[in-house]
Design a protein around this motif. Structure first.
Motif, PDB file in Angstrom:
ATOM      1  N   THR A 230       1.212   0.745 -15.492  1.00  0.00           N
ATOM      2  CA  THR A 230       2.279   0.652 -14.514  1.00  0.00           C
ATOM      3  C   THR A 230       1.877  -0.077 -13.038  1.00  0.00           C
ATOM      4  O   THR A 230       2.395  -0.695 -12.622  1.00  0.00           O
ATOM      5  CB  THR A 230       2.721   1.873 -14.258  1.00  0.00           C
ATOM      6  N   LEU A 231       0.628   0.257 -12.709  1.00  0.00           N
ATOM      7  CA  LEU A 231       0.047  -0.374 -11.524  1.00  0.00           C
ATOM      8  C   LEU A 231      -0.217  -2.008 -11.526  1.00  0.00           C
ATOM      9  O   LEU A 231       0.330  -2.699 -10.845  1.00  0.00           O
ATOM     10  CB  LEU A 231      -1.296   0.193 -11.150  1.00  0.00           C
ATOM     11  N   LEU A 232      -0.477  -2.390 -12.848  1.00  0.00           N
ATOM     12  CA  LEU A 232      -0.378  -3.887 -13.059  1.00  0.00           C
ATOM     13  C   LEU A 232       0.806  -4.334 -13.240  1.00  0.00           C
ATOM     14  O   LEU A 232       1.158  -5.566 -12.607  1.00  0.00           O
ATOM     15  CB  LEU A 232      -0.913  -4.318 -14.631  1.00  0.00           C
ATOM     16  N   VAL A 233       1.904  -3.677 -13.683  1.00  0.00           N
ATOM     17  CA  VAL A 233       3.369  -4.228 -13.625  1.00  0.00           C
ATOM     18  C   VAL A 233       3.746  -4.436 -12.160  1.00  0.00           C
ATOM     19  O   VAL A 233       4.280  -5.197 -11.716  1.00  0.00           O
ATOM     20  CB  VAL A 233       4.512  -3.290 -14.419  1.00  0.00           C
ATOM     21  N   TYR A 234       3.434  -3.202 -11.420  1.00  0.00           N
ATOM     22  CA  TYR A 234       3.727  -3.349  -9.978  1.00  0.00           C
ATOM     23  C   TYR A 234       3.184  -4.254  -9.247  1.00  0.00           C
ATOM     24  O   TYR A 234       3.818  -5.098  -8.375  1.00  0.00           O
ATOM     25  CB  TYR A 234       3.096  -1.784  -9.361  1.00  0.00           C
ATOM     26  N   ILE A 235       1.887  -4.566  -9.332  1.00  0.00           N
ATOM     27  CA  ILE A 235       1.102  -5.529  -8.443  1.00  0.00           C
ATOM     28  C   ILE A 235       1.725  -6.998  -9.026  1.00  0.00           C
ATOM     29  O   ILE A 235       2.007  -8.041  -8.212  1.00  0.00           O
ATOM     30  CB  ILE A 235      -0.165  -5.452  -8.844  1.00  0.00           C
ATOM     31  N   LEU A 236       1.762  -7.375 -10.445  1.00  0.00           N
ATOM     32  CA  LEU A 236       2.385  -8.631 -10.869  1.00  0.00           C
ATOM     33  C   LEU A 236       3.748  -8.907 -10.585  1.00  0.00           C
ATOM     34  O   LEU A 236       4.089 -10.155 -10.360  1.00  0.00           O
ATOM     35  CB  LEU A 236       1.812  -8.549 -12.328  1.00  0.00           C
ATOM     36  N   LEU A 237       4.495  -7.942 -10.705  1.00  0.00           N
ATOM     37  CA  LEU A 237       6.044  -8.217 -10.778  1.00  0.00           C
ATOM     38  C   LEU A 237       6.688  -7.207  -9.670  1.00  0.00           C
ATOM     39  O   LEU A 237       7.771  -6.918  -9.875  1.00  0.00           O
ATOM     40  CB  LEU A 237       6.564  -7.760 -12.221  1.00  0.00           C
ATOM     41  N   GLY A 238       6.032  -7.101  -8.504  1.00  0.00           N
ATOM     42  CA  GLY A 238       6.462  -6.236  -7.405  1.00  0.00           C
ATOM     43  C   GLY A 238       8.094  -6.372  -7.001  1.00  0.00           C
ATOM     44  O   GLY A 238       8.522  -5.575  -6.791  1.00  0.00           O
ATOM     45  N   ARG A 239       8.266  -7.655  -6.831  1.00  0.00           N
ATOM     46  CA  ARG A 239       9.636  -7.926  -6.399  1.00  0.00           C
ATOM     47  C   ARG A 239      10.599  -7.321  -7.428  1.00  0.00           C
ATOM     48  O   ARG A 239      11.689  -6.772  -7.001  1.00  0.00           O
ATOM     49  CB  ARG A 239       9.842  -9.523  -6.474  1.00  0.00           C
ATOM     50  N   TYR A 240      10.474  -7.633  -8.773  1.00  0.00           N
ATOM     51  CA  TYR A 240      11.373  -7.014  -9.691  1.00  0.00           C
ATOM     52  C   TYR A 240      11.137  -5.426  -9.877  1.00  0.00           C
ATOM     53  O   TYR A 240      12.256  -4.697 -10.053  1.00  0.00           O
ATOM     54  CB  TYR A 240      11.279  -7.738 -11.026  1.00  0.00           C
TER      55      TYR A 240
ATOM     56  N   VAL B  10       0.651  -1.295   0.038  1.00  0.00           N
ATOM     57  CA  VAL B  10       0.165   0.022   0.098  1.00  0.00           C
ATOM     58  C   VAL B  10       0.847   1.229  -0.019  1.00  0.00           C
ATOM     59  O   VAL B  10       0.654   2.229  -0.653  1.00  0.00           O
ATOM     60  CB  VAL B  10      -0.993  -0.166   1.194  1.00  0.00           C
ATOM     61  N   PHE B  11       1.823   1.061   0.807  1.00  0.00           N
ATOM     62  CA  PHE B  11       2.934   2.634   0.960  1.00  0.00           C
ATOM     63  C   PHE B  11       3.603   2.724  -0.397  1.00  0.00           C
ATOM     64  O   PHE B  11       4.184   3.895  -0.624  1.00  0.00           O
ATOM     65  CB  PHE B  11       3.543   2.597   2.166  1.00  0.00           C
ATOM     66  N   LEU B  12       3.883   1.666  -1.204  1.00  0.00           N
ATOM     67  CA  LEU B  12       4.847   1.785  -2.211  1.00  0.00           C
ATOM     68  C   LEU B  12       4.279   1.850  -3.613  1.00  0.00           C
ATOM     69  O   LEU B  12       4.598   2.439  -4.567  1.00  0.00           O
ATOM     70  CB  LEU B  12       5.608   0.424  -2.222  1.00  0.00           C
ATOM     71  N   PHE B  13       2.640   1.931  -3.359  1.00  0.00           N
ATOM     72  CA  PHE B  13       2.060   1.697  -4.785  1.00  0.00           C
ATOM     73  C   PHE B  13       2.185   3.172  -5.788  1.00  0.00           C
ATOM     74  O   PHE B  13       2.107   3.077  -6.803  1.00  0.00           O
ATOM     75  CB  PHE B  13       0.739   1.327  -4.769  1.00  0.00           C
ATOM     76  N   PRO B  14       2.227   4.220  -4.745  1.00  0.00           N
ATOM     77  CA  PRO B  14       2.241   5.598  -5.700  1.00  0.00           C
ATOM     78  C   PRO B  14       3.498   5.598  -6.319  1.00  0.00           C
ATOM     79  O   PRO B  14       3.471   6.275  -7.648  1.00  0.00           O
ATOM     80  CB  PRO B  14       2.214   6.612  -4.279  1.00  0.00           C
ATOM     81  N   MET B  15       4.545   4.829  -5.980  1.00  0.00           N
ATOM     82  CA  MET B  15       5.605   4.903  -6.881  1.00  0.00           C
ATOM     83  C   MET B  15       5.482   4.469  -8.492  1.00  0.00           C
ATOM     84  O   MET B  15       6.207   4.759  -9.187  1.00  0.00           O
ATOM     85  CB  MET B  15       6.610   4.140  -6.366  1.00  0.00           C
ATOM     86  N   ALA B  16       4.388   3.717  -8.446  1.00  0.00           N
ATOM     87  CA  ALA B  16       4.191   3.133  -9.736  1.00  0.00           C
ATOM     88  C   ALA B  16       3.462   4.273 -10.918  1.00  0.00           C
ATOM     89  O   ALA B  16       3.380   4.099 -12.011  1.00  0.00           O
ATOM     90  CB  ALA B  16       3.634   1.951  -9.762  1.00  0.00           C
ATOM     91  N   LEU B  17       3.048   5.253 -10.178  1.00  0.00           N
ATOM     92  CA  LEU B  17       2.090   6.163 -10.813  1.00  0.00           C
ATOM     93  C   LEU B  17       3.233   7.275 -11.604  1.00  0.00           C
ATOM     94  O   LEU B  17       4.241   7.339 -10.986  1.00  0.00           O
ATOM     95  CB  LEU B  17       1.192   6.842  -9.925  1.00  0.00           C
ATOM     96  N   SER B  18       2.424   8.010 -12.511  1.00  0.00           N
ATOM     97  CA  SER B  18       3.340   9.198 -12.851  1.00  0.00           C
ATOM     98  C   SER B  18       3.007  10.395 -12.316  1.00  0.00           C
ATOM     99  O   SER B  18       1.946  10.237 -11.568  1.00  0.00           O
ATOM    100  CB  SER B  18       3.199   9.404 -14.557  1.00  0.00           C
ATOM    101  N   PHE B  19       3.942  11.314 -12.223  1.00  0.00           N
ATOM    102  CA  PHE B  19       3.470  12.510 -11.448  1.00  0.00           C
ATOM    103  C   PHE B  19       2.212  13.092 -11.978  1.00  0.00           C
ATOM    104  O   PHE B  19       1.504  14.118 -11.368  1.00  0.00           O
ATOM    105  CB  PHE B  19       4.661  13.671 -11.361  1.00  0.00           C
ATOM    106  N   VAL B  20       1.919  12.989 -13.419  1.00  0.00           N
ATOM    107  CA  VAL B  20       0.998  13.705 -14.076  1.00  0.00           C
ATOM    108  C   VAL B  20      -0.452  12.979 -13.385  1.00  0.00           C
ATOM    109  O   VAL B  20      -1.449  13.666 -13.068  1.00  0.00           O
ATOM    110  CB  VAL B  20       0.991  13.423 -15.382  1.00  0.00           C
ATOM    111  N   VAL B  21      -0.325  11.623 -12.971  1.00  0.00           N
ATOM    112  CA  VAL B  21      -1.557  10.848 -12.480  1.00  0.00           C
ATOM    113  C   VAL B  21      -1.754  11.530 -10.967  1.00  0.00           C
ATOM    114  O   VAL B  21      -2.570  11.687 -10.763  1.00  0.00           O
ATOM    115  CB  VAL B  21      -1.435   9.319 -12.577  1.00  0.00           C
TER     116      VAL B  21
END
Lengths: 369, 268
Positions: free
Chosen positions: B246-256, A113-124
């Motif tokens: 990118t969220l899917l990538v994060y959820i499916l391949l979190g470790r990498y 939960v704490f790490l997921f915002p890293m996957a978003l772009s700054f635009v999102v």
């Protein structure tokens, strides 16, 4: 031998590409920043514009010219943004890491939960928080969920400033702060017994502070006082940036905490150390290198922040201006390429001041190994 | 007592990180006319799926641009990085260490300091405004980080393996093909995730170097949300679309993903 030539040939395109796109373009950008490109609108968009060398004129105008007051506010914004963004991300990241590290259950869930915002772009992130921070929007309506009256802080829309100061005092403040930092460097060098470093630190700190108090206060950048301060509209931007990046510092700190040998902690506990002493004497010093590299990464992000501000406040909103935004505005909206290039060079210098010493020490460490 | 406090704090923080997501989803599912201050936090009854359809229709061309851009640039830069890393780790020549350092420096520059010459250059070679031009830019500025990751990975592969292959008669590319490549899967995964995420999320190059028909989704989203009198259901649905890959990538391949993140933290 044939293979060696092949190896060299394989690397060659990348070397050439980086040579042109990094070094060549930096050089060209430096040259552009020393010309008058954009002063004359007729020349600005010409295919082969006639450029005249004007020396440091663009830089002088940015810092002391009458028209570029917005640039100066953007610099002040950048300083405050960088400070609060780094402090927020580091502080929250450390707290989260300590808590997650202690939690026997649900660790994976909280980390995710704490790490997921890293996957978003700054635009999102910016789009989401722009909506959350509407004056009549989500965050301000949050207290109504608990039966409380809504908040009325206008967030991004505010024009209020705090910690205001006269731009003319900037040389004084800069010299003062740098002097204090040098004093601190001298102090740590003295404690580690490095006499030469302590001496030079002390000497340069002395010169700077002396200059600051003797001349720095009398220096006038502008013929009139010009007030700049911490623009409160940035609070929302900082909030969004911390939301996005503190998971990253948490991940770094968590790796660091896991790297501390359990025996060390056990031994200290047996010796009667309290939790606070453990933290103060063992955990915190061992996390210091992580804090340093996190500061480099976060500082680097902060100095060139662009997309988050673009998405949250747009290009034309002066209270949240940062140099990268102003640069884009000047160059790609106003065709003032020379001045835009000058801002690009200034950002490069700022990043270099942060990154080059760090890289140098990292490389030296690697060589020693 | 301590336990309760700890979990209380963690849950509070989880709320802080997840509430925006909740608000985004429910706003995207609201009829535009129903988005008002009093009901900001209320779940819509019934959910209004129309926003997603409208947003999808509006964003589909940009979404496709982003897919083409991110996939092709990622593949190309993984290939380039793998070859570069192979050379630098296994075929060092005089001055290759210096070249590596000079390449690495490219990671740290703020792109604002090359943006104007880059813009001019792309115009002069006729690639301004095309998706291909943007692919090229991402591949070039990705060279430092992918070279770094592959070089570090390949320097862990023992030289004896290469020697054995050489005795069997394999040359530069033979060794690469039969020894290095089969061992490279983890490095390719890390680089692919890192580059895909970075390129998908990138904005500065995208906004300066594209025309409307070649815009990726980040640019379209920023412009939609920044407009006057926004109907917020659309930007929120658009934000979900832009975030999903990118969220899917994060959820499916979190470790990498995390490994890429830590590799990238040498960067900035």
């Amino acid at each position: 031998m044939r293979d060696r030539i092949l190896a060299f040939l394989v690397l060659l395109p990348s070397v050439l590409a980086v040579g042109v796109f990094v070094y060549g373009f930096i050089g060209q950008n430096l040259w552009v920043s020393l010309t008058d490109w954009g002063k004359d609108p007729a020349q600005a968009l010409a295919l082969r514009p006639e450029l005249r060398f004007v020396g440091l004129e663009n830089y002088r105008e940015l810092f002391t010219g009458f028209v570029d007051v917005r640039f100066r506010q953007s610099v002040v914004n950048l300083i405050f943004f960088t400070l609060f963004f780094m402090a927020g991300s580091l502080g929250l990241g450390l707290l989260l890491a300590l808590a997650v590290d202690k939690a026997p259950r649900g660790e994976g869930f909280f980390r995710t939960v704490f790490l997921f915002p890293m996957a978003l772009s700054f635009v999102v992130t910016g789009t989401i928080w722009r909506w959350l921070l509407q004056p009549q929007g989500g965050v301000n309506a949050l207290p109504t969920l608990f039966g409380l009256p809504p908040l009325s802080f206008p967030w991004l829309a505010t024009r209020e400033q705090v910690l205001a100061f006269d731009w003319n005092r900037l040389p004084f403040y800069t010299a003062f702060v740098v002097g204090l930092v040098l004093l601190y460097v001298a102090y740590t060098a003295h404690r580690e017994g490095e006499k030469r470093r302590a001496f030079w630190g002390l000497a340069s700190a002395g010169v700077l502070l002396l200059w600051a108090f003797a001349f720095g206060r009398g220096l006038k950048l502008l013929p009139y006082p010009e007030v700049h301060g911490f623009s409160l509209a940035l609070v929302g931007v900082i909030l969004a940036a911390v939301w996005q990046m503190s998971g990253y510092t948490m991940a770094l700190y968590l790796a660091g905490l896991r790297g501390i040998p359990v025996e060390v902690l056990e031994a200290a506990r047996v010796d009667g150390a309290s939790e606070w002493q453990l933290f103060r004497r063992i955990i915190f010093p061992m996390l210091a290198p992580i804090t340093l590299s996190a500061m480099i990464v976060l500082g680097h992000i902060a100095l060139k922040i662009f997309d988050l501000v673009f998405a949250m406040a747009g290009l034309d909103y002066a209270p949240t201006d940062v140099p990268a935004i102003y640069m884009y505005l000047l160059a790609f909206r106003g065709n003032q390429f020379a001045k835009g290039a000058a801002i690009g060079i200034l950002l490069l210098l700022l990043v270099a001041v942060v990154v080059v010493p760090y890289l140098a020490t990292q490389l030296r460490k690697e060589v020693r190994r | 007592m301590g336990r309760a406090l700890l979990y209380g704090f963690l849950l509070l923080m989880a709320g802080f990180f997840l509430l925006p997501v909740y608000l985004v989803v429910l706003t995207a599912l609201k009829e535009p006319a129903r988005i008002t201050l009093e009901t900001v936090w209320q779940w819509p009854h019934p959910p209004y799926w129309e926003s997603f359809r409208t947003a999808w229709e509006a964003f589909r061309p940009k979404f496709q641009n982003s897919v083409i851009l991110a996939v092709s640039a990622t593949l190309l830069s993984a290939l380039v990085g793998s070859l570069n890393g192979y050379v630098l780790a296994k075929w060092p020549f005089r001055g290759s260490g210096l070249l590596f350092a000079l390449i690495l420096f490219g990671m740290f520059i703020p792109y604002q300091s090359v943006l104007i010459p880059l813009f001019q250059f792309m115009k002069s070679i006729g690639l301004y405004g095309s998706l291909f031009g943007l692919v090229l830019v991402h591949v070039v500025y990705g060279i430092p980080i992918v070279t770094l990751i592959f070089r570090n990975y390949y320097s862990e592969i023992p030289d004896e393996l290469l020697e054995a292959a050489r005795i069997d008669g394999a040359g530069f590319f033979g060794i690469f093909r039969h020894v290095i490549l089969p061992l490279s899967v983890p490095a390719f995964v890390v680089v692919a995730i890192w580059q895909f995420t970075q390129i998908w999320n990138e904005f500065l190059f995208a906004v300066t170097l594209t025309r409307p028909e070649s815009q990726p989704i980040t640019v379209a989203l920023a412009q939609l949300a920044g407009g006057e009198a926004v109907k917020w259901n659309l930007p929120m649905a658009g934000a979900i679309l832009a975030a999903l890959p990118t969220l899917l990538v994060y959820i499916l391949l979190g470790r990498y993903f995390l490994r890429g993140l830590l590799a990238g933290s040498v960067k900035g």
